[in-house]
Design an enzyme around this catalytic site. Structure first.
Site, PDB file in Angstrom:
ATOM      1  N   HIS A  67       0.746  -1.214   0.031  1.00 53.11           N
ATOM      2  CA  HIS A  67       0.145  -0.080  -0.003  1.00 53.11           C
ATOM      3  C   HIS A  67       0.806   1.302  -0.003  1.00 53.11           C
ATOM      4  O   HIS A  67       2.004   1.371   0.653  1.00 53.11           O
ATOM      5  CB  HIS A  67      -0.855   0.121   1.038  1.00 53.11           C
ATOM      6  CG  HIS A  67      -2.112  -0.946   1.166  1.00 53.11           C
ATOM      7  ND1 HIS A  67      -2.494  -1.721   2.125  1.00 53.11           N
ATOM      8  CD2 HIS A  67      -2.753  -1.424   0.102  1.00 53.11           C
ATOM      9  CE1 HIS A  67      -3.337  -2.719   1.821  1.00 53.11           C
ATOM     10  NE2 HIS A  67      -3.478  -2.468   0.376  1.00 53.11           N
ATOM     11  N   GLU A  70       1.671   3.803   2.919  1.00 49.87           N
ATOM     12  CA  GLU A  70       2.082   3.661   4.235  1.00 49.87           C
ATOM     13  C   GLU A  70       3.651   3.443   4.446  1.00 49.87           C
ATOM     14  O   GLU A  70       4.258   2.630   4.564  1.00 49.87           O
ATOM     15  CB  GLU A  70       1.455   2.020   4.340  1.00 49.87           C
ATOM     16  CG  GLU A  70      -0.167   1.944   4.539  1.00 49.87           C
ATOM     17  CD  GLU A  70      -0.511   0.547   4.579  1.00 49.87           C
ATOM     18  OE1 GLU A  70       0.077  -0.464   4.468  1.00 49.87           O
ATOM     19  OE2 GLU A  70      -2.013   0.651   4.184  1.00 49.87           O
ATOM     20  N   ARG A 123      -3.014   4.848  -2.450  1.00 49.23           N
ATOM     21  CA  ARG A 123      -3.089   3.578  -1.494  1.00 49.23           C
ATOM     22  C   ARG A 123      -2.946   2.403  -2.668  1.00 49.23           C
ATOM     23  O   ARG A 123      -1.934   1.190  -2.469  1.00 49.23           O
ATOM     24  CB  ARG A 123      -4.496   3.061  -1.144  1.00 49.23           C
ATOM     25  CG  ARG A 123      -4.529   1.573  -0.657  1.00 49.23           C
ATOM     26  CD  ARG A 123      -5.852   1.422   0.033  1.00 49.23           C
ATOM     27  NE  ARG A 123      -6.410  -0.072   0.220  1.00 49.23           N
ATOM     28  CZ  ARG A 123      -6.193  -0.765   1.485  1.00 49.23           C
ATOM     29  NH1 ARG A 123      -5.668  -0.099   2.293  1.00 49.23           N
ATOM     30  NH2 ARG A 123      -6.686  -1.970   1.264  1.00 49.23           N
ATOM     31  N   HIS A 192       2.373  -3.170   7.315  1.00 56.36           N
ATOM     32  CA  HIS A 192       1.370  -2.482   6.680  1.00 56.36           C
ATOM     33  C   HIS A 192       1.335  -1.501   7.816  1.00 56.36           C
ATOM     34  O   HIS A 192       1.839  -1.428   9.030  1.00 56.36           O
ATOM     35  CB  HIS A 192       0.027  -2.898   6.481  1.00 56.36           C
ATOM     36  CG  HIS A 192      -0.406  -3.770   5.674  1.00 56.36           C
ATOM     37  ND1 HIS A 192      -1.023  -3.519   4.204  1.00 56.36           N
ATOM     38  CD2 HIS A 192       0.071  -5.205   4.977  1.00 56.36           C
ATOM     39  CE1 HIS A 192      -0.826  -4.408   3.458  1.00 56.36           C
ATOM     40  NE2 HIS A 192      -0.413  -5.448   3.750  1.00 56.36           N
ATOM     41  N   GLU A 267       0.513  -4.560  11.280  1.00 56.72           N
ATOM     42  CA  GLU A 267      -0.045  -2.986  11.234  1.00 56.72           C
ATOM     43  C   GLU A 267       0.626  -2.207  12.151  1.00 56.72           C
ATOM     44  O   GLU A 267       0.628  -2.336  13.352  1.00 56.72           O
ATOM     45  CB  GLU A 267      -1.524  -2.795  11.363  1.00 56.72           C
ATOM     46  CG  GLU A 267      -2.466  -3.518  10.560  1.00 56.72           C
ATOM     47  CD  GLU A 267      -2.625  -2.929   9.010  1.00 56.72           C
ATOM     48  OE1 GLU A 267      -2.063  -1.907   9.004  1.00 56.72           O
ATOM     49  OE2 GLU A 267      -2.982  -3.795   8.215  1.00 56.72           O
TER      50      GLU A 267
HETATM   51  O1  0X9 Z   1      -6.833  -4.006   4.242  1.00 52.82           O
HETATM   52  C1  0X9 Z   1      -5.637  -4.378   4.388  1.00 52.82           C
HETATM   53  O2  0X9 Z   1      -4.958  -4.701   3.309  1.00 52.82           O
HETATM   54  C2  0X9 Z   1      -4.753  -4.282   5.590  1.00 52.82           C
HETATM   55  N1  0X9 Z   1      -4.907  -3.076   6.343  1.00 52.82           N
HETATM   56  S1  0X9 Z   1      -4.459  -1.514   5.705  1.00 52.82           S
HETATM   57  O3  0X9 Z   1      -5.098  -0.719   6.701  1.00 52.82           O
HETATM   58  N2  0X9 Z   1      -2.991  -1.557   5.888  1.00 52.82           N
HETATM   59  O4  0X9 Z   1      -4.941  -1.555   4.351  1.00 52.82           O
HETATM   60  C3  0X9 Z   1      -5.030  -5.600   6.423  1.00 52.82           C
HETATM   61  C4  0X9 Z   1      -4.254  -6.884   5.657  1.00 52.82           C
HETATM   62  C5  0X9 Z   1      -5.279  -7.967   5.627  1.00 52.82           C
HETATM   63  N3  0X9 Z   1      -4.519  -8.923   5.027  1.00 52.82           N
HETATM   64  C6  0X9 Z   1      -4.860  -9.962   4.516  1.00 52.82           C
HETATM   65  N4  0X9 Z   1      -5.788 -10.604   4.212  1.00 52.82           N
HETATM   66  N5  0X9 Z   1      -3.819 -10.993   4.101  1.00 52.82           N
HETATM   67 ZN    ZN Z   2      -1.894  -1.664   4.116  1.00 56.04          ZN
END
Ligand code: 0X9
Ligand code: ZN
Length: 313
Positions: A67, A70, A123, A192, A267
């Protein structure tokens, strides 16, 4: 030029120049690895760090900045690289020298570049999908459980999964790089931000699959050890229960495809005060506490899965 530090955020070119410089400084131990080319033609590069002349070693894979906005994640990934190469603390030497490391600080170079030049809060990737909307969410674009929840089929959404799995040139080429390592991968870490969470698979279900219990035990200790440095509090748990249902994530695909025992999505800081715009003064503390947690994860794992016991004569 020539200087790289963790008191400021860096551009893609600065990061990639620093990575390339490492292979000149440490030719015995650092190799630049080629993760392919993005939609806009940027190189996706990582480093392989290895202290062993043998191939097929226990492998740790770390990805960051899938992303774009980040930024703390690539800063932490480069810090980890620097520690593995330059810190002579015995626990860090052990970690560095016991595994082959593949670390990609910027998994989404087009989005990352765009977040520096044009839109700090970008993003997604930069492949256009409609007259108005650009990019797919590269962490909704991997083949396992693709579009099975927490992802959108609307190209204008921030969680657009793409028209098909691996539709993004970056995820397609990185997936084939990961395939080349295959079952050698013993740990897959995805950085992330933000929320201060240590997440384990999977994103499609709240069920506790694979080695959930062991990942929870290791993760609980890791967040205790992370907190020791500055008091930063994390929570640990599976994705769907702890943050939200989200499918098509990279970690989930690698876990499922290669039965990887150690799989965590961090995170990183903070919990929302600054969010994605984490001040540069927090890079070093974030990186140090994260490094503590990585040492902890592998220490716990090695206690639970001792290696080479039978070699003692
Ligand atoms: O939404 C996402 O992809 C991640 N949070 S973020 O706020 N950084 O965008 C969470 C990761 C979920 N991960 C997987 N499903 N592997
Ligand atoms: Zn992310």
């Amino acid at each position: 030029s020539g200087s790289f530090d963790w008191r400021q955020y860096h551009t893609l070119d600065e990061i990639n120049d620093w990575l390339r410089g490492l292979s000149d400084t440490y030719p015995e131990h650092v190799t630049i690895v080629d993760g392919g080319v993005s939609y806009e033609g940027r190189d996706i590069i990582g480093v392989k760090i290895s202290y062993s002349p043998n191939n097929h070693r226990h492998t740790v894979f770390i990805e960051a900045n899938i992303h774009a906005r980040e930024w703390i994640t690539s800063a932490v990934a480069t810090f980890v690289i620097n520690q593995l190469l330059g810190n002579d603390d015995p626990e860090i030497r052990h970690l560095a020298e016991s595994y082959d490391w593949y670390i990609f600080p910027v998994f989404n170079p087009d989005g990352f570049a765009y977040s520096h030049t044009t839109n700090r809060l970008w993003r997604k990737t930069r492949q256009p999908y409609s007259v108005l909307c650009v990019g797919a969410d590269p962490n909704r674009n991997w083949p396992y459980q693709w579009m099975q929840g927490g992802a959108s089929n609307n190209p204008c959404s921030e969680t657009y999964a793409g028209p098909s799995p691996l539709s993004e040139p970056s995820t397609l080429s990185l997936s084939s790089f990961i395939n080349s390592l295959g079952f050698q991968i013993e740990a897959y870490i995805s950085f992330h931000s933000y929320s201060q969470m240590l997440l384990l698979p999977y994103g499609h279900t709240t069920d506790h699959l694979d080695n959930y219990e062991e990942l929870m035990i290791i993760g609980e200790q890791a967040i205790v050890d992370l907190e020791k440095r500055y008091g930063t509090q994390y929570v640990v748990g599976n994705i769907a229960e702890t943050i939200y249902v989200a499918t098509g994530g990279s970690m989930d695909w690698v876990k499922h495809e290669y039965e990887v025992p150690l799989t965590y999505t961090y995170e990183l800081r903070d919990t929302g005060e600054y969010g994605f715009l984490l001040p540069a003064e927090q890079i070093l503390p974030t990186a140090l506490e994260t490094m503590d947690s990585l040492v902890s994860i592998f220490k716990s794992y090695e206690i639970l899965h001792p290696r080479g016991q039978n070699l003692v004569l």
